[in-house]
Design an enzyme around this catalytic site. Structure first.
Site, short mmCIF file in Angstrom:
data_model
loop_
_atom_site.label_atom_id
_atom_site.label_comp_id
_atom_site.label_asym_id
_atom_site.label_seq_id
_atom_site.Cartn_x
_atom_site.Cartn_y
_atom_site.Cartn_z
N TYR A 86 17.88 29.04 7.20
CA TYR A 86 16.71 29.76 7.69
C TYR A 86 16.65 29.78 9.22
CZ TYR A 86 14.52 29.84 3.04
OH TYR A 86 14.23 30.06 1.72
N MET A 92 13.39 23.69 1.38
CA MET A 92 12.60 22.94 0.41
C MET A 92 13.47 22.09 -0.52
SD MET A 92 9.79 24.27 -2.40
CE MET A 92 8.65 24.86 -1.14
N LYS A 118 0.84 -1.20 0.00
CA LYS A 118 0.00 0.00 0.00
C LYS A 118 0.87 1.25 0.00
CE LYS A 118 -0.42 0.12 5.05
NZ LYS A 118 -1.35 0.17 6.19
N ARG A 159 -10.11 1.06 15.81
CA ARG A 159 -10.26 1.85 14.59
C ARG A 159 -11.45 1.29 13.83
NH1 ARG A 159 -4.45 2.11 11.63
NH2 ARG A 159 -5.08 -0.05 11.27
#
Length: 362
Positions: A258, A306, A33, A129
């Site tokens: 940053y 990024m 999956k 769940r």
């Protein structure tokens, strides 16, 4: 071309699948999956097709991708179907289907099927769940058989804390399952990767017809936070790598990247690498997260951006422009990177994107 890429070792994938079968003595559905946890579902399924007893995916869309690629073996839908109309596709493509809710059971009873389905009936043994309540489980099983729409039922549940080796919750869930399935003559499927690796003592009495569902272990990552003997036999499948594209020589006291989250404490050689959170490397990985540069240990420094991040070259005088950086793989385990970043290997793999997947071991 940009040097960031993910190398996928299909021979290691096959090794890990065979290990799952060796440990379980059972038939194993390879869980592919989420695009095989970021490794490429079609290529991974093709690599396992000769060995595998079948595959497991989340939904019909993922199953159809495999069928369109020529994968003809059993494919189980772990979440079942989301609308009754999907039963047409499930029947047409001979998919196996988890049933975990009353409405799904009713949909099967009412469906004009031309051939009976293979159903995996899910019990909520304590994860809470999805799945039938233990008091309703035997009734759901009997209704499926009585519907005339089902050829076979496999009994299943899912463990919520099998990755915690000092936790008794798996014992408790197994006891709930054994009580709920009393009198039901059917094959079972209980074990995921952590249950296979970490709890072999719980399943000594399970029949040979049992099915297991290896997921994260297929891709060579441990599901445990601590050292575990069987997990050391896994072989990492993905190596995420790139190269140094720029070098800066900075004095002590200079901020890097940053937000000035890292400030040099000494004269520092900083390597800039073509890798960032848009590629799937975790933005929240802190300075000090381990990596290899030309095979030598080093560390991440500064905030991940990024498309680029920065690494420490200070103690690696032979490394510089063009040096290869391994972020995780056979030299740096994904579990170690995940631990440093406060996440899990599952998320690291599933978040890999943009970088090309380069396969070997076909």
């Amino acid at each position: 071309m940009r040097p960031a890429r993910a190398l996928i070792d299909l021979q290691a994938l096959r090794h890990n699948y065979r290990l799952a079968r060796e440990l379980s003595g059972a038939r194993a559905l390879a869980v592919v999956k989420a695009d095989a946890y970021g490794h490429g579902a079609v290529r991974c399924a093709r690599a396992l097709q000769e060995d595998s007893d079948g595959f497991a995916v989340a939904c019909v869309e993922e199953a159809l991708q495999l069928r369109e690629a020529g994968i003809r073996g059993p494919i189980l839908l772990l979440e079942g179907f989301f609308e009754a109309s999907e039963l047409v596709l499930i029947e047409q493509h001979e998919l196996w289907c988890v049933v975990h809710a009353q409405w799904q059971l009713e949909s099967i009873e009412q469906a004009p099927l031309k051939r009976p389905l293979n159903v995996w009936l899910k019990l909520d043994s304590g994860m809470h769940r999805v799945g039938f309540h233990p008091a309703d489980y035997a009734g759901a099983y009997q209704r499926l058989l009585a519907s005339g729409k089902v050829a076979k039922v496999v009994l299943m549940t899912h463990f919520s804390r099998a990755d915690e080796l000092d936790c008794t919750r798996s014992d408790e869930q197994l006891a709930v399952f054994q009580q709920a399935r009393q009198g039901l003559a059917a094959e079972t499927s209980l074990r995921n990767s952590p249950a296979l690796l970490g709890w072999p003592q719980l399943f000594k009495e399970q029949p040979a017809s049992d099915w297991v569902r290896p997921g994260i272990m297929l891709y060579g990552a441990t599901p445990f936070e601590q050292q575990q003997a069987l997990a050391t036999r896994l072989q990492p499948v993905m190596t995420l790598e790139s190269r140094v594209i720029s070098v800066r020589e900075l004095p002590a006291g200079e901020p890097v990247g940053y937000g000035a989250r890292f400030v040099t404490e000494r004269a520092t050689r900083v390597g800039v690498v073509a890798m960032g959170y848009a590629d799937g490397y975790p933005r929240h990985a802190p300075s000090g997260t381990p990596l290899l540069i030309d095979g030598q240990p080093s560390r991440l420094i500064g905030r991940v951006s990024m498309d680029m991040l920065t690494v420490d070259l200070s103690d690696l005088p032979g490394c510089g422009l063009g040096s290869r950086v391994e972020f995780w793989g056979k030299g740096v385990l994904a579990s170690d990177v995940a631990g440093a970043a406060g996440t899990i290997p599952y998320q690291l793999f599933c978040n890999v994107r943009r970088v090309p997947l380069v396969y070997s071991g076909d």
